[in-house]
Design a protein around this motif. Structure first.
Motif, short mmCIF file in Angstrom:
data_model
loop_
_atom_site.label_atom_id
_atom_site.label_comp_id
_atom_site.label_asym_id
_atom_site.label_seq_id
_atom_site.Cartn_x
_atom_site.Cartn_y
_atom_site.Cartn_z
N ILE A 73 45.74 38.83 40.34
CA ILE A 73 46.86 38.44 39.48
C ILE A 73 46.55 38.73 38.00
O ILE A 73 47.19 38.20 37.11
CB ILE A 73 47.29 36.97 39.69
CG1 ILE A 73 46.22 35.97 39.27
CG2 ILE A 73 47.69 36.72 41.15
CD1 ILE A 73 46.72 34.51 39.22
N GLN A 108 46.52 24.64 40.18
CA GLN A 108 45.80 25.83 39.71
C GLN A 108 46.79 26.91 39.31
O GLN A 108 47.88 27.01 39.90
CB GLN A 108 44.87 26.37 40.81
CG GLN A 108 43.98 27.49 40.30
CD GLN A 108 43.07 28.04 41.39
OE1 GLN A 108 43.48 28.86 42.21
NE2 GLN A 108 41.83 27.57 41.41
N GLY A 109 46.41 27.71 38.35
CA GLY A 109 47.30 28.79 37.97
C GLY A 109 46.64 29.80 37.07
O GLY A 109 45.53 29.59 36.57
N GLY A 110 47.33 30.91 36.90
CA GLY A 110 46.91 31.88 35.92
C GLY A 110 47.05 31.27 34.53
O GLY A 110 47.61 30.19 34.36
N GLU A 111 46.56 31.97 33.53
CA GLU A 111 46.63 31.43 32.17
C GLU A 111 47.98 31.84 31.59
O GLU A 111 48.12 32.80 30.87
CB GLU A 111 45.40 31.87 31.37
CG GLU A 111 44.18 31.52 32.21
CD GLU A 111 42.92 31.17 31.47
OE1 GLU A 111 42.96 30.94 30.25
OE2 GLU A 111 41.88 31.09 32.14
N SER A 139 43.12 23.22 37.25
CA SER A 139 42.33 24.45 37.26
C SER A 139 43.19 25.53 36.61
O SER A 139 43.79 26.37 37.26
CB SER A 139 41.97 24.81 38.71
OG SER A 139 41.22 26.02 38.75
N GLY A 141 42.25 27.17 33.58
CA GLY A 141 41.53 28.04 32.67
C GLY A 141 41.16 27.40 31.36
O GLY A 141 41.00 26.18 31.26
N LEU A 161 36.64 24.80 36.54
CA LEU A 161 36.57 26.02 35.73
C LEU A 161 35.30 26.76 36.16
O LEU A 161 34.20 26.43 35.71
CB LEU A 161 36.52 25.68 34.24
CG LEU A 161 36.59 26.87 33.29
CD1 LEU A 161 38.00 27.44 33.20
CD2 LEU A 161 36.10 26.49 31.89
N ARG A 184 33.89 30.16 27.41
CA ARG A 184 34.01 29.55 28.73
C ARG A 184 32.94 28.46 28.91
O ARG A 184 33.23 27.37 29.40
CB ARG A 184 33.88 30.62 29.82
CG ARG A 184 34.48 30.16 31.14
CD ARG A 184 34.89 31.33 32.01
NE ARG A 184 35.49 30.87 33.25
CZ ARG A 184 36.81 30.79 33.47
NH1 ARG A 184 37.67 31.11 32.54
NH2 ARG A 184 37.26 30.37 34.62
N TYR A 307 50.41 34.66 45.26
CA TYR A 307 49.18 34.21 44.59
C TYR A 307 48.01 34.87 45.30
O TYR A 307 47.18 34.24 45.93
CB TYR A 307 49.08 32.69 44.66
CG TYR A 307 48.13 32.07 43.65
CD1 TYR A 307 48.52 31.87 42.33
CD2 TYR A 307 46.85 31.69 44.01
CE1 TYR A 307 47.68 31.29 41.41
CE2 TYR A 307 45.99 31.09 43.09
CZ TYR A 307 46.41 30.90 41.79
OH TYR A 307 45.55 30.32 40.87
N LEU A 309 44.88 36.48 45.02
CA LEU A 309 43.73 36.72 44.13
C LEU A 309 42.85 37.84 44.67
O LEU A 309 42.20 38.54 43.93
CB LEU A 309 42.90 35.44 44.00
CG LEU A 309 43.65 34.18 43.56
CD1 LEU A 309 42.69 33.00 43.47
CD2 LEU A 309 44.34 34.40 42.22
N1 MET Z 1 43.05 30.80 35.45
C1 MET Z 1 42.15 29.77 35.86
C2 MET Z 1 40.73 30.13 35.54
O1 MET Z 1 40.45 31.20 35.06
C3 MET Z 1 42.35 29.39 37.27
C4 MET Z 1 41.70 30.17 38.32
S1 MET Z 1 41.99 31.89 38.27
C5 MET Z 1 43.25 32.16 39.47
O2 MET Z 1 39.85 29.32 35.71
#
Ligand code: MET
Length: 351
Positions: A73, A108-111, A139, A141, A161, A184, A307, A309
């Protein structure tokens, strides 16, 4: 046998040197694997009994500004059909999950730039107000510290994370230069200081990974002391630069799960969906190597496949009710049971 001695030393001291971790990683054989997985399962049982904790995963958006080279994604994948769940859809997933017995929801999701902390906080508050006996895990990011603080104050209990790799040069081979290893790591530190139960983790067999970088991962986990650690095999996605790379090894993943269990007997360790994607009995094997958490999918059926990944992700066509039944049966088959409780970390006193 030096590996066996090192495993005993890890059990006793909860710590090994980088060189010792590396020796273990480079000298894995069947005898060592049998020894470590048995020991890991005994320690798991001593700490968590036969209980396996459930987390309902709600994949709230696949819109992402980041461009992690391994991820299906990633921003520049123009073949990815983007979606974002509405607040109502997320709350419906939680309702369905609660009925099915879930007491932890993982959002959980993309940023996704739309997820302002206030928006997240609002959903967290609604779930926590409605259900007094659930934990909410986020979760989503990287954010700044004050934003994480707002999410914590709104009632979020845990944050996942993955650190991805504890080696900065390796991190930079998996991510474009807009993404910062140091940031991070700072996020993980902030999350822990704020008071979240924190999960880190990494992929096993990611491109450019070596026994040296893996040894650093283990040392990082040992020193950081997360409440949870998620590891699963790397699996390539066809729309990424890593499409032709080979998947991570199941055996190495199981071995690392066992190492983590021995290093930290009270840590929460999931048997991941990626393990069961590579091996039909992957989750069961993960539990038998020391894992004590599973994260079945609670996302709406209509967005599940989006979704993606990595290639071949299992369970994307199954109703939530089917998933929990299937996983319960699988867990019972190996002598364990699904615990319908929040399932907090038993290492909270360490903070
Ligand atoms: N975007 C978040 C992260 O980088 C959740 C997992 S990635 C699909 O931690």
């Amino acid at each position: 046998n030096k590996s066996i001695e090192l495993i005993d030393k890890l059990e006793k001291n909860r710590s090994l040197s980088l060189e010792e971790y590396r020796y273990l990683l480079e000298n894995l054989n069947e005898e060592v694997f049998d020894y470590i997985s048995k020991k890991a399962r005994i320690l798991g049982d001593e700490n968590y009994g036969k209980d396996i904790y459930l987390r309902g995963l709600i994949e709230i958006s696949n819109i992402c500004k980041n461009d992690c080279y391994y991820c299906g994604i990633r921003h520049s994948n123009s073949n990815c059909d983007r979606y974002r769940l509405s607040e109502d859809e997320i709350l419906e997933c939680a309702d369905e999950g609660y009925r099915l017995g879930y007491r932890t929801f993982v959002m959980q999701g993309g940023e996704d730039g739309k997820f302002e902390p206030e928006y997240i906080c609002d959903i967290v508050r609604k779930i926590k107000n409605k259900y007094k006996d659930v934990a909410v895990t986020l979760s989503l990011g990287e954010y700044e510290r004050d934003e994480y603080q707002k999410m914590f104050d709104a009632g979020a209990d845990r944050y996942l994370l993955r650190h991805e790799t504890a080696d900065k040069a390796h991190y930079e081979k998996l991510h474009p230069k807009q993404m910062s290893f140091d940031h991070r790591m700072k996020c993980l530190q902030d999350l822990k200081e704020i008071g979240f139960q924190v999960g880190c983790g990494f992929m096993v067999g990611s491109p450019y990974q070596s026994s040296a970088t893996l040894a650093k991962d283990l040392k990082f986990i040992e020193e950081f002391g997360p409440h949870m650690c998620g590891i699963g095999p790397f699996i390539p996605h066809h729309d990424t630069a890593f499409r032709d790379e080979k998947s991570g090894s199941i055996q190495m993943t199981l071995f690392l799960i066992a190492v983590l269990r021995i290093m930290r007997p009270d840590m929460l360790i999931p048997a991941t969906t990626s393990l069961s994607t590579l091996d039909n009995l992957g989750r069961e094997k993960g539990i038998l190597a020391g894992a004590n958490v599973v994260m079945p999918n609670l996302s709406p059926l209509k967005t599940r496949k989006k979704y993606e990944l990595y290639d071949g992700k299992v369970c994307t066509g199954d109703e939530a009710a089917h998933c929990i039944g299937c996983i319960t049966k699988r867990i019972n088959n190996i002598g364990y049971k699904v615990a319908k409780v929040r399932g907090d970390s038993k290492c909270l006193s360490m903070m």
